[in-house]
Scaffold this motif. Sequence first.
Motif, PDB file in Angstrom:
ATOM      1  N   PRO A 199       0.796  -1.229   0.000  1.00  0.00           N
ATOM      2  CA  PRO A 199       0.000   0.000   0.000  1.00  0.00           C
ATOM      3  C   PRO A 199       0.829   1.278   0.000  1.00  0.00           C
ATOM      4  N   VAL A 200       1.986   1.267   0.664  1.00  0.00           N
ATOM      5  CA  VAL A 200       2.825   2.466   0.775  1.00  0.00           C
ATOM      6  C   VAL A 200       4.293   2.048   0.740  1.00  0.00           C
ATOM      7  N   VAL A 201       5.085   2.796  -0.012  1.00  0.00           N
ATOM      8  CA  VAL A 201       6.538   2.655   0.024  1.00  0.00           C
ATOM      9  C   VAL A 201       7.097   4.015   0.422  1.00  0.00           C
ATOM     10  N   VAL A 202       7.969   4.014   1.431  1.00  0.00           N
ATOM     11  CA  VAL A 202       8.642   5.242   1.841  1.00  0.00           C
ATOM     12  C   VAL A 202      10.115   5.092   1.484  1.00  0.00           C
ATOM     13  N   HIS A 203      10.628   6.068   0.745  1.00  0.00           N
ATOM     14  CA  HIS A 203      12.036   6.051   0.340  1.00  0.00           C
ATOM     15  C   HIS A 203      12.554   7.485   0.309  1.00  0.00           C
ATOM     16  N   ALA A 204      13.662   7.708   0.988  1.00  0.00           N
ATOM     17  CA  ALA A 204      14.340   9.011   0.978  1.00  0.00           C
ATOM     18  C   ALA A 204      13.386  10.162   1.313  1.00  0.00           C
ATOM     19  N   GLY A 205      12.549   9.950   2.328  1.00  0.00           N
ATOM     20  CA  GLY A 205      11.657  11.018   2.776  1.00  0.00           C
ATOM     21  C   GLY A 205      10.428  11.242   1.926  1.00  0.00           C
ATOM     22  N   VAL A 206      10.161  10.328   0.995  1.00  0.00           N
ATOM     23  CA  VAL A 206       8.980  10.450   0.145  1.00  0.00           C
ATOM     24  C   VAL A 206       8.156   9.175   0.262  1.00  0.00           C
ATOM     25  N   ALA A 207       6.862   9.335   0.511  1.00  0.00           N
ATOM     26  CA  ALA A 207       5.928   8.204   0.579  1.00  0.00           C
ATOM     27  C   ALA A 207       5.150   8.133  -0.723  1.00  0.00           C
ATOM     28  N   TYR A 208       5.132   6.963  -1.289  1.00  0.00           N
ATOM     29  CA  TYR A 208       4.364   6.681  -2.497  1.00  0.00           C
ATOM     30  C   TYR A 208       3.188   5.812  -2.074  1.00  0.00           C
ATOM     31  N   VAL A 209       1.989   6.362  -2.160  1.00  0.00           N
ATOM     32  CA  VAL A 209       0.790   5.655  -1.730  1.00  0.00           C
ATOM     33  C   VAL A 209       0.136   5.061  -2.968  1.00  0.00           C
ATOM     34  N   SER A 210      -0.017   3.748  -2.966  1.00  0.00           N
ATOM     35  CA  SER A 210      -0.610   3.041  -4.104  1.00  0.00           C
ATOM     36  C   SER A 210      -2.013   3.547  -4.389  1.00  0.00           C
ATOM     37  N   GLY A 211      -2.469   3.279  -5.600  1.00  0.00           N
ATOM     38  CA  GLY A 211      -3.802   3.697  -6.012  1.00  0.00           C
ATOM     39  C   GLY A 211      -4.871   3.217  -5.045  1.00  0.00           C
ATOM     40  N   GLN A 212      -5.708   4.143  -4.627  1.00  0.00           N
ATOM     41  CA  GLN A 212      -6.780   3.852  -3.672  1.00  0.00           C
ATOM     42  C   GLN A 212      -8.118   3.784  -4.402  1.00  0.00           C
ATOM     43  N   VAL A 213      -8.803   2.670  -4.208  1.00  0.00           N
ATOM     44  CA  VAL A 213     -10.136   2.462  -4.760  1.00  0.00           C
ATOM     45  C   VAL A 213     -11.115   2.640  -3.607  1.00  0.00           C
ATOM     46  N   PRO A 214     -12.221   3.341  -3.811  1.00  0.00           N
ATOM     47  CA  PRO A 214     -13.099   3.732  -2.701  1.00  0.00           C
ATOM     48  C   PRO A 214     -14.068   2.647  -2.219  1.00  0.00           C
ATOM     49  N   ARG A 215     -13.523   1.490  -1.855  1.00  0.00           N
ATOM     50  CA  ARG A 215     -14.382   0.445  -1.286  1.00  0.00           C
ATOM     51  C   ARG A 215     -14.733   0.815   0.153  1.00  0.00           C
ATOM     52  N   VAL A 216     -15.990   0.651   0.500  1.00  0.00           N
ATOM     53  CA  VAL A 216     -16.474   0.863   1.862  1.00  0.00           C
ATOM     54  C   VAL A 216     -16.962  -0.498   2.344  1.00  0.00           C
ATOM     55  N   ASP A 217     -16.351  -1.010   3.412  1.00  0.00           N
ATOM     56  CA  ASP A 217     -16.665  -2.352   3.901  1.00  0.00           C
ATOM     57  C   ASP A 217     -16.558  -3.382   2.780  1.00  0.00           C
ATOM     58  N   GLY A 218     -15.522  -3.218   1.950  1.00  0.00           N
ATOM     59  CA  GLY A 218     -15.252  -4.169   0.890  1.00  0.00           C
ATOM     60  C   GLY A 218     -16.067  -4.004  -0.379  1.00  0.00           C
TER      61      GLY A 218
END
Length: 152
Positions: free
Chosen positions: A25-44
């Motif tokens: 879901p998230v990779v943090v490297h050299a002070g930068v967080a890359y947040v993977s694409g978020q799909v708006p599922r609510v309770d799946g």
Amino acid sequence: MIRERLQQLGLELPEPVPALYQYVPVVVHAGVAYVSGQVPRVDGKLPYVGKVGKDVTVEQARELARFCVLKGLSCLEAEIGSLDRVERILKVTGYVQSADGFQQQPQVIDAASELLEQIFGDQGRHARTAVGAAELPGNTPVEIDFIIAVQG
């Protein structure tokens, strides 16, 4: 402080959801967080499915964009421990599953941009791309990813 701001805005972060496929879901490297694409599922489940401008209204898509932000922040917080470590939202990329002729992708993704600024103030202002897509995973109308500067 950011948790207090969320409360003031009447917002709650959903529980972070583990990745469904082969990514993190998230990779943090050299002070930068890359947040993977978020799909708006609510309770799946997706509250709305289909193409914006045909099956889903702009306002419904804006609602989904806001939820993508909350999901992304939830994943980020799980990775870095506290949203108070956010220095700046650097870049937002929003994908809108669009009906033929639909050209209001920026208005849809504005909902995410506006929410980030409400939460983080000037540090929430960011560079952005809003693009139309023919198809998105699970027939979701909106998917958003983030690049965020974080304190070490």
